[in-house]
Structure formats: C-alpha cells, structure tokens
Design a protein around this motif. Structure first.
Motif, PDB file in Angstrom:
ATOM      1  N   SER A  35      14.194   4.103   9.719  1.00 57.75           N
ATOM      2  CA  SER A  35      14.194   5.198   8.745  1.00 57.75           C
ATOM      3  C   SER A  35      13.034   4.961   7.776  1.00 57.75           C
ATOM      4  CB  SER A  35      15.515   5.220   7.973  1.00 57.75           C
ATOM      5  OG  SER A  35      15.563   4.087   7.112  1.00 57.75           O
ATOM      6  N   TYR A  36      12.695   6.002   7.015  1.00 53.74           N
ATOM      7  CA  TYR A  36      11.596   5.844   6.055  1.00 53.74           C
ATOM      8  C   TYR A  36      11.901   4.732   5.047  1.00 53.74           C
ATOM      9  CZ  TYR A  36       8.097   6.836   2.558  1.00 53.74           C
ATOM     10  OH  TYR A  36       7.056   6.702   1.667  1.00 53.74           O
ATOM     11  N   GLY A  37      13.154   4.717   4.574  1.00 54.02           N
ATOM     12  CA  GLY A  37      13.543   3.691   3.601  1.00 54.02           C
ATOM     13  C   GLY A  37      13.414   2.287   4.191  1.00 54.02           C
ATOM     14  N   GLU A  38      13.801   2.145   5.472  1.00 54.80           N
ATOM     15  CA  GLU A  38      13.674   0.825   6.129  1.00 54.80           C
ATOM     16  C   GLU A  38      12.204   0.434   6.275  1.00 54.80           C
ATOM     17  OE1 GLU A  38      17.536   0.523   9.113  1.00 54.80           O
ATOM     18  OE2 GLU A  38      15.941   1.937   9.611  1.00 54.80           O
ATOM     19  N   GLN A  39      11.374   1.414   6.594  1.00 53.02           N
ATOM     20  CA  GLN A  39       9.939   1.104   6.722  1.00 53.02           C
ATOM     21  C   GLN A  39       9.367   0.596   5.394  1.00 53.02           C
ATOM     22  OE1 GLN A  39       7.513   4.150   8.570  1.00 53.02           O
ATOM     23  NE2 GLN A  39       9.121   4.672  10.015  1.00 53.02           N
ATOM     24  N   ARG A  40       9.769   1.266   4.302  1.00 52.84           N
ATOM     25  CA  ARG A  40       9.262   0.826   2.981  1.00 52.84           C
ATOM     26  C   ARG A  40       9.763  -0.583   2.666  1.00 52.84           C
ATOM     27  NH1 ARG A  40       5.334   3.970   0.477  1.00 52.84           N
ATOM     28  NH2 ARG A  40       5.618   2.315  -1.016  1.00 52.84           N
ATOM     29  N   ARG A  41      11.013  -0.854   3.018  1.00 56.96           N
ATOM     30  CA  ARG A  41      11.568  -2.190   2.748  1.00 56.96           C
ATOM     31  C   ARG A  41      10.855  -3.247   3.582  1.00 56.96           C
ATOM     32  NH1 ARG A  41      16.594   0.322   2.873  1.00 56.96           N
ATOM     33  NH2 ARG A  41      17.330  -0.809   4.689  1.00 56.96           N
ATOM     34  N   LEU A  42      10.551  -2.889   4.836  1.00 61.16           N
ATOM     35  CA  LEU A  42       9.826  -3.847   5.678  1.00 61.16           C
ATOM     36  C   LEU A  42       8.440  -4.122   5.090  1.00 61.16           C
ATOM     37  CD1 LEU A  42       9.431  -5.593   8.176  1.00 61.16           C
ATOM     38  CD2 LEU A  42       8.851  -3.538   9.487  1.00 61.16           C
ATOM     39  N   PHE A  84       0.837  -1.199   0.000  1.00 66.09           N
ATOM     40  CA  PHE A  84       0.000   0.000   0.000  1.00 66.09           C
ATOM     41  C   PHE A  84       0.871   1.247   0.000  1.00 66.09           C
ATOM     42  CE2 PHE A  84      -2.748  -3.302   1.426  1.00 66.09           C
ATOM     43  CZ  PHE A  84      -3.988  -2.964   0.899  1.00 66.09           C
ATOM     44  N   GLN A  85       0.274   2.338  -0.486  1.00 73.01           N
ATOM     45  CA  GLN A  85       1.013   3.585  -0.546  1.00 73.01           C
ATOM     46  C   GLN A  85       1.184   4.169   0.849  1.00 73.01           C
ATOM     47  OE1 GLN A  85      -0.146   7.688  -2.205  1.00 73.01           O
ATOM     48  NE2 GLN A  85      -0.318   6.268  -3.881  1.00 73.01           N
ATOM     49  N   ILE A  86       0.146   4.050   1.668  1.00 73.10           N
ATOM     50  CA  ILE A  86       0.251   4.549   3.034  1.00 73.10           C
ATOM     51  C   ILE A  86       0.806   3.431   3.922  1.00 73.10           C
ATOM     52  CG2 ILE A  86      -1.534   6.327   3.010  1.00 73.10           C
ATOM     53  CD1 ILE A  86      -3.396   4.032   4.107  1.00 73.10           C
ATOM     54  N   SER A  87       1.378   3.804   5.043  1.00 74.70           N
ATOM     55  CA  SER A  87       2.023   2.796   5.886  1.00 74.70           C
ATOM     56  C   SER A  87       1.016   1.788   6.408  1.00 74.70           C
ATOM     57  CB  SER A  87       2.713   3.471   7.060  1.00 74.70           C
ATOM     58  OG  SER A  87       3.248   2.461   7.892  1.00 74.70           O
ATOM     59  N   GLY A 121      17.649  -6.111   3.637  1.00 76.21           N
ATOM     60  CA  GLY A 121      18.585  -5.137   4.192  1.00 76.21           C
ATOM     61  C   GLY A 121      18.123  -4.567   5.510  1.00 76.21           C
ATOM     62  N   LEU A 122      17.491  -5.401   6.331  1.00 81.29           N
ATOM     63  CA  LEU A 122      17.051  -4.947   7.659  1.00 81.29           C
ATOM     64  C   LEU A 122      17.989  -5.577   8.690  1.00 81.29           C
ATOM     65  CD1 LEU A 122      13.281  -5.454   6.916  1.00 81.29           C
ATOM     66  CD2 LEU A 122      14.387  -3.242   7.294  1.00 81.29           C
ATOM     67  N   ASP A 123      18.476  -4.736   9.584  1.00 80.49           N
ATOM     68  CA  ASP A 123      19.527  -5.144  10.511  1.00 80.49           C
ATOM     69  C   ASP A 123      19.005  -6.175  11.517  1.00 80.49           C
ATOM     70  OD1 ASP A 123      21.639  -5.266  12.187  1.00 80.49           O
ATOM     71  OD2 ASP A 123      21.888  -3.082  12.374  1.00 80.49           O
ATOM     72  N   ARG A 124      19.628  -7.358  11.529  1.00 82.67           N
ATOM     73  CA  ARG A 124      19.196  -8.395  12.480  1.00 82.67           C
ATOM     74  C   ARG A 124      19.333  -7.915  13.925  1.00 82.67           C
ATOM     75  NH1 ARG A 124      20.857 -14.597  11.135  1.00 82.67           N
ATOM     76  NH2 ARG A 124      20.611 -14.545   8.885  1.00 82.67           N
ATOM     77  N   ASP A 125      20.352  -7.048  14.178  1.00 84.94           N
ATOM     78  CA  ASP A 125      20.564  -6.575  15.550  1.00 84.94           C
ATOM     79  C   ASP A 125      19.486  -5.600  16.010  1.00 84.94           C
ATOM     80  OD1 ASP A 125      22.820  -8.081  15.696  1.00 84.94           O
ATOM     81  OD2 ASP A 125      24.150  -6.453  15.049  1.00 84.94           O
ATOM     82  N   ARG A 126      18.716  -5.104  15.037  1.00 85.17           N
ATOM     83  CA  ARG A 126      17.653  -4.152  15.416  1.00 85.17           C
ATOM     84  C   ARG A 126      16.277  -4.747  15.135  1.00 85.17           C
ATOM     85  NH1 ARG A 126      17.997   0.493  12.234  1.00 85.17           N
ATOM     86  NH2 ARG A 126      16.668   1.536  13.727  1.00 85.17           N
ATOM     87  N   ASP A 127      16.205  -6.067  15.170  1.00 90.64           N
ATOM     88  CA  ASP A 127      14.936  -6.697  14.805  1.00 90.64           C
ATOM     89  C   ASP A 127      13.850  -6.514  15.865  1.00 90.64           C
ATOM     90  OD1 ASP A 127      15.998  -8.341  16.706  1.00 90.64           O
ATOM     91  OD2 ASP A 127      15.575 -10.211  15.665  1.00 90.64           O
ATOM     92  N   HIS A 128      14.232  -5.995  17.047  1.00 87.37           N
ATOM     93  CA  HIS A 128      13.210  -5.743  18.067  1.00 87.37           C
ATOM     94  C   HIS A 128      12.784  -4.276  18.112  1.00 87.37           C
ATOM     95  CE1 HIS A 128      14.373  -9.808  19.288  1.00 87.37           C
ATOM     96  NE2 HIS A 128      13.124  -9.866  19.655  1.00 87.37           N
TER      97      HIS A 128
END
Ligand code: ATP
Length: 250
Positions: free
Chosen positions: A147-154, A84-87, A133-140
């Motif tokens: 970041s916005y880019g990480e949110q889109r990737r998720l 979706f375009q929105i989060s 490209g999501l950091d395993r150490d920050r999986d919690h």
C-alpha cells in the motif's frame, strides 16, 4: 559544539540567490521544520545539508567536520540520512532485499559473508520490519504490491537503517492520512532522543505538531527561527505567509 553548523552559506543559480547567507546551528534531538513560501530556498537549503547541492561560499559542518565537498553517500557514512518526496524504492527488489541492502551498507565490516554475519544482518532486518509495521510474512513482496502507506514506511525504514545522527525528511507526510502521519511520528520518535530531524513541510498543522523549532525562509534568507509557539504568533511571518500564499500553509 552543535551537531550541525551552517555558517554564512550561499548558493546561487545565475542571478538568483536561492540560499542567501544562512547561518544556523542544530543540536542532537531537535526536530526542526523548514518552512516558507514557494521559492523561499527550502529545497536548496535541504539539498545543501544532504550534499545534493554544494555551497558557493560558507561552511556546513557535522560534529565539527567541514562536509562542504562531501557527496551524499559520504555524508551517509557520517550519519546523515535522507528521505525523498518521490519514491526511491527499486521496483525489482523485495522488501527484505531493500532492508538487507540498507542495513548491510552500515555494517559492511561485518559482511565477511559468514554465517554469523548473515544471521545478524537478517535479525536486524526482522527488527526493522517489526519497528516499521511491515509484515514479515510479506517480506518477499515487491514495492508495487505494498500500500502507499507501507511504501512510505519502507522508505523511512531505509533512511533510518543506518541509525543516523541527522535525519533529513522531505515532506514526510505527503499522501498520508492524519492517522498515518501520527503513526509515522510515533515510529520516528521511537528511534530515541538522539537524532536531529530536519524536515521540509507545507502543512502547518503537521509542522506545529512535529517541530520543536521552526526555521522560516524567505527570499533565500532566514526570516525567523524559534519554537512553534513563537513562530505561530510572529506577525511578520504571518504577513509573509498570507501575503505570499493567501492561505495558512506554506
Ligand atoms: N537547479 C536550479 N536551477 C535554477 N534555479 C534554481 C534551481 N534550484 C532552485 N532554483 C531557484 O532558487 C530559488 C529557491 O528555490 P527552492 O526550490 O530552493 O525553493 P523552495 O522554498 O524549496 O520552493 P518550493 O516550496 O516551491 O519547492 C527559486 O527562485 C528557484 O527558482
């Protein structure tokens, strides 16, 4: 048989034929952009494929099966995933929890809450973290800390967790830099040659870079359907675009 067959589909709102007798077939592996001026019917067509909107007449088939009346979750089970375009992220779920839910959805049968089942599930989640490209150490972390880019990737990782046959992307490049957009394309291409990807986009540079085929909508109908080179040189398309928007974007 084509993966997706849209046959004479009509969807009206009051007196407006938002999608007016559209027929199109899409094969596995195609990357199809849906473009057109504002109000052309792009979102409605997209929603007809995802199941958010049902046709008044005509048929949508996936691998030969009529899915007209199927809700989005049922289509998801058949291999139709959508971003979706929105989060669409849940503010109180961590990155790992999001991915666990998405991977679990498809492998429900394996969810006997066994140690082995859980290990396999978490291994799949680790794989998805790496692929996107999501950091395993920050999986919690909660989404707000990404970041916005990480949110889109998720969000895209969630959409593809089910290994869809048909992936619907609603303006996947919105808010991303050109480099982030290229990165996204590389990650999506790494999914392999099989999924058909249908996306709505307004940025013509992105459309020409991503699509193997472009559908141009105008007033609910299909104005043109062809490879990027052909569409880019279609004077009628240019006229509608320039006439409707005054720019080279949809
Ligand atoms: N839920 C709705 N209720 C009433 N009219 C609608 C609805 N959804 C779409 N329409 C109408 O259908 C037509 C096509 O709209 P649609 O949103 O599909 O176009 P679009 O190409 O996606 O436009 P945009 O690029 O502006 O998002 C428009 O005239 C719109 O006003």
């Amino acid at each position: 048989m084509a993966l997706l067959e849209v046959e004479s589909v009509v969807r009206s709102y009051g007196g407006v034929r938002a999608v007016d007798d559209v027929s199109v077939q899409i094969d596995a592996g195609e990357w199809v952009a849906v473009i057109g001026p504002n109000g052309a019917g792009k979102s409605t067509l997209f929603n007809l494929l995802g199941g958010q909107v049902k046709p008044n007449s005509g048929t949508v088939r996936l691998a030969g099966r009529n899915i007209n009346r199927l809700e989005p979750h049922a289509r998801y089970g058949l291999g139709v995933a959508r971003s979706f375009q929105i989060s669409s992220l849940f503010p109180d779920l961590t990155v790992r929890e999001h991915l666990t839910l998405a991977c679990r959805e498809k492998h429900r049968w394996n969810l006997a809450r066994t140690w082995r089942g859980d290990r396999e599930l978490q291994a799949r989640v680790d794989e998805m973290l790496d692929l996107w490209g999501l950091d395993r150490d920050r999986d919690h972390a909660l989404p707000a800390l990404l970041s916005y880019g990480e949110q889109r990737r998720l969000e895209l990782a969630l959409a593809v967790a089910s290994k869809p046959r048909l992936l619907l992307l609603d303006e996947p490049n919105v808010g991303l830099t050109a480099a982030e957009c290229d990165d996204l394309l590389a990650r999506l291409r790494a999914l392999g040659p099989d999924p058909a990807v249908v996306f709505v986009a307004h940025d013509m540079d992105m459309v020409l870079g991503w699509a193997t085929r472009i559908l141009v909508m105008h007033q609910g109908g299909l104005l043109a359907d062809g490879p990027p080179e052909e569409i880019a040189n279609n004077p009628f398309v240019e006229e509608v675009y320039l006439g409707a928007t005054g720019t080279t974007t949809a």
